[in-house]
Scaffold this motif. Structure first.
Motif, PDB file in Angstrom:
ATOM      1  N   ASN A   7       0.809  -1.216   0.000  1.00 31.99           N
ATOM      2  CA  ASN A   7       0.000   0.000   0.000  1.00 31.99           C
ATOM      3  C   ASN A   7       0.840   1.263   0.000  1.00 31.99           C
ATOM      4  O   ASN A   7       0.341   2.340  -0.295  1.00 31.99           O
ATOM      5  CB  ASN A   7      -0.932   0.022   1.219  1.00 31.99           C
ATOM      6  CG  ASN A   7      -1.991  -1.044   1.136  1.00 31.99           C
ATOM      7  OD1 ASN A   7      -2.529  -1.302   0.075  1.00 31.99           O
ATOM      8  ND2 ASN A   7      -2.274  -1.682   2.246  1.00 31.99           N
ATOM      9  N   GLN A   8       2.105   1.139   0.369  1.00 25.35           N
ATOM     10  CA  GLN A   8       2.962   2.310   0.467  1.00 25.35           C
ATOM     11  C   GLN A   8       3.851   2.506  -0.760  1.00 25.35           C
ATOM     12  O   GLN A   8       4.390   3.578  -0.956  1.00 25.35           O
ATOM     13  CB  GLN A   8       3.819   2.233   1.736  1.00 25.35           C
ATOM     14  CG  GLN A   8       2.993   2.455   2.994  1.00 25.35           C
ATOM     15  CD  GLN A   8       3.846   2.395   4.236  1.00 25.35           C
ATOM     16  OE1 GLN A   8       3.986   1.346   4.850  1.00 25.35           O
ATOM     17  NE2 GLN A   8       4.429   3.521   4.605  1.00 25.35           N
ATOM     18  N   ILE A   9       4.026   1.464  -1.536  1.00 24.86           N
ATOM     19  CA  ILE A   9       4.768   1.573  -2.796  1.00 24.86           C
ATOM     20  C   ILE A   9       3.770   1.321  -3.911  1.00 24.86           C
ATOM     21  O   ILE A   9       3.285   0.204  -4.094  1.00 24.86           O
ATOM     22  CB  ILE A   9       5.936   0.577  -2.857  1.00 24.86           C
ATOM     23  CG1 ILE A   9       6.895   0.811  -1.690  1.00 24.86           C
ATOM     24  CG2 ILE A   9       6.661   0.707  -4.203  1.00 24.86           C
ATOM     25  CD1 ILE A   9       8.015  -0.217  -1.583  1.00 24.86           C
ATOM     26  N   LEU A  10       3.430   2.392  -4.626  1.00 28.38           N
ATOM     27  CA  LEU A  10       2.396   2.339  -5.649  1.00 28.38           C
ATOM     28  C   LEU A  10       3.010   2.427  -7.033  1.00 28.38           C
ATOM     29  O   LEU A  10       3.913   3.230  -7.271  1.00 28.38           O
ATOM     30  CB  LEU A  10       1.421   3.503  -5.440  1.00 28.38           C
ATOM     31  CG  LEU A  10       0.848   3.634  -4.024  1.00 28.38           C
ATOM     32  CD1 LEU A  10       0.108   4.944  -3.877  1.00 28.38           C
ATOM     33  CD2 LEU A  10      -0.041   2.459  -3.698  1.00 28.38           C
ATOM     34  N   PHE A  11       2.503   1.617  -7.951  1.00 25.73           N
ATOM     35  CA  PHE A  11       2.968   1.621  -9.329  1.00 25.73           C
ATOM     36  C   PHE A  11       1.945   2.341 -10.190  1.00 25.73           C
ATOM     37  O   PHE A  11       0.745   2.112 -10.056  1.00 25.73           O
ATOM     38  CB  PHE A  11       3.214   0.188  -9.811  1.00 25.73           C
ATOM     39  CG  PHE A  11       4.347  -0.451  -9.071  1.00 25.73           C
ATOM     40  CD1 PHE A  11       5.643  -0.324  -9.527  1.00 25.73           C
ATOM     41  CD2 PHE A  11       4.127  -1.138  -7.893  1.00 25.73           C
ATOM     42  CE1 PHE A  11       6.713  -0.885  -8.828  1.00 25.73           C
ATOM     43  CE2 PHE A  11       5.171  -1.697  -7.187  1.00 25.73           C
ATOM     44  CZ  PHE A  11       6.468  -1.573  -7.650  1.00 25.73           C
ATOM     45  N   ASP A  12       2.430   3.216 -11.047  1.00 32.72           N
ATOM     46  CA  ASP A  12       1.559   4.073 -11.852  1.00 32.72           C
ATOM     47  C   ASP A  12       2.199   4.266 -13.221  1.00 32.72           C
ATOM     48  O   ASP A  12       3.294   3.759 -13.470  1.00 32.72           O
ATOM     49  CB  ASP A  12       1.377   5.415 -11.135  1.00 32.72           C
ATOM     50  CG  ASP A  12       0.048   6.080 -11.446  1.00 32.72           C
ATOM     51  OD1 ASP A  12      -0.579   5.752 -12.481  1.00 32.72           O
ATOM     52  OD2 ASP A  12      -0.361   6.944 -10.655  1.00 32.72           O
ATOM     53  N   SER A  13       1.515   4.993 -14.097  1.00 27.15           N
ATOM     54  CA  SER A  13       2.079   5.221 -15.431  1.00 27.15           C
ATOM     55  C   SER A  13       1.758   6.621 -15.942  1.00 27.15           C
ATOM     56  O   SER A  13       0.752   7.226 -15.552  1.00 27.15           O
ATOM     57  CB  SER A  13       1.558   4.176 -16.423  1.00 27.15           C
ATOM     58  OG  SER A  13       0.211   4.434 -16.746  1.00 27.15           O
ATOM     59  N   GLU A  14       2.631   7.093 -16.802  1.00 25.25           N
ATOM     60  CA  GLU A  14       2.411   8.376 -17.481  1.00 25.25           C
ATOM     61  C   GLU A  14       1.089   8.322 -18.254  1.00 25.25           C
ATOM     62  O   GLU A  14       0.327   9.280 -18.270  1.00 25.25           O
ATOM     63  CB  GLU A  14       3.567   8.682 -18.433  1.00 25.25           C
ATOM     64  CG  GLU A  14       4.891   8.918 -17.752  1.00 25.25           C
ATOM     65  CD  GLU A  14       5.016  10.303 -17.146  1.00 25.25           C
ATOM     66  OE1 GLU A  14       4.125  11.157 -17.341  1.00 25.25           O
ATOM     67  OE2 GLU A  14       6.030  10.536 -16.456  1.00 25.25           O
TER      68      GLU A  14
END
Length: 132
Positions: A94-101
């Motif tokens: 929950n503290q390391i989130l993966f996202d994208s441009e």
């Protein structure tokens, strides 16, 4: 107006930045589609309030590492380097989130500040309730 950081908070902040720069440099070499990494923290609830965002170029790149080992490896690398500076994450997923441009462009017209601000205030609940 934001409260000024104490010397201890500044030292922790600089250590976190250094860790994330190391992770970023390594991930740029090792993980396809990786773009950058950033963090947010509220020291009144540290380390539960520490939120790390790992950004990839597009949704496919963001999803692919989960299958190939890239995202778990980045997560483990962040954890290991934070532990070396005395920071233990209780809720790593929950503290390391993966996202994208690509997702930011689609959902927030490319405005990362708005996207990240929407996550402010998130933290991992403590194990026991506070008593008044």
């Amino acid at each position: 107006m934001a409260k000024a950081q104490s010397k201890t908070q500044k030292k922790i902040e600089n250590s976190i930045r250094s860790v994330l720069v190391d992770v970023c440099e390594q991930s740029l070499k090792d993980v396809d589609g990786f773009q950058w990494i950033t963090h947010q923290v509220n020291f009144t609830d540290f380390p539960a309030s520490l939120m790390i965002t790992v950004a990839f170029d597009n949704d496919a790149d963001c999803e692919r590492p989960e299958c190939s080992g890239g995202a778990p490896n980045i997560r483990k690398l962040i954890q290991a380097k934070l532990l070396r500076i005395g920071v233990k994450l209780k809720g790593v997923n929950n503290q390391i989130l993966f996202d994208s441009e690509e997702s930011c462009e689609r959902d927030h017209d490319g405005d990362w500040q708005v996207r990240l601000d929407a996550r402010k205030g998130r933290s991992i609940p403590r194990n026991r309730p506070d008593h008044a």
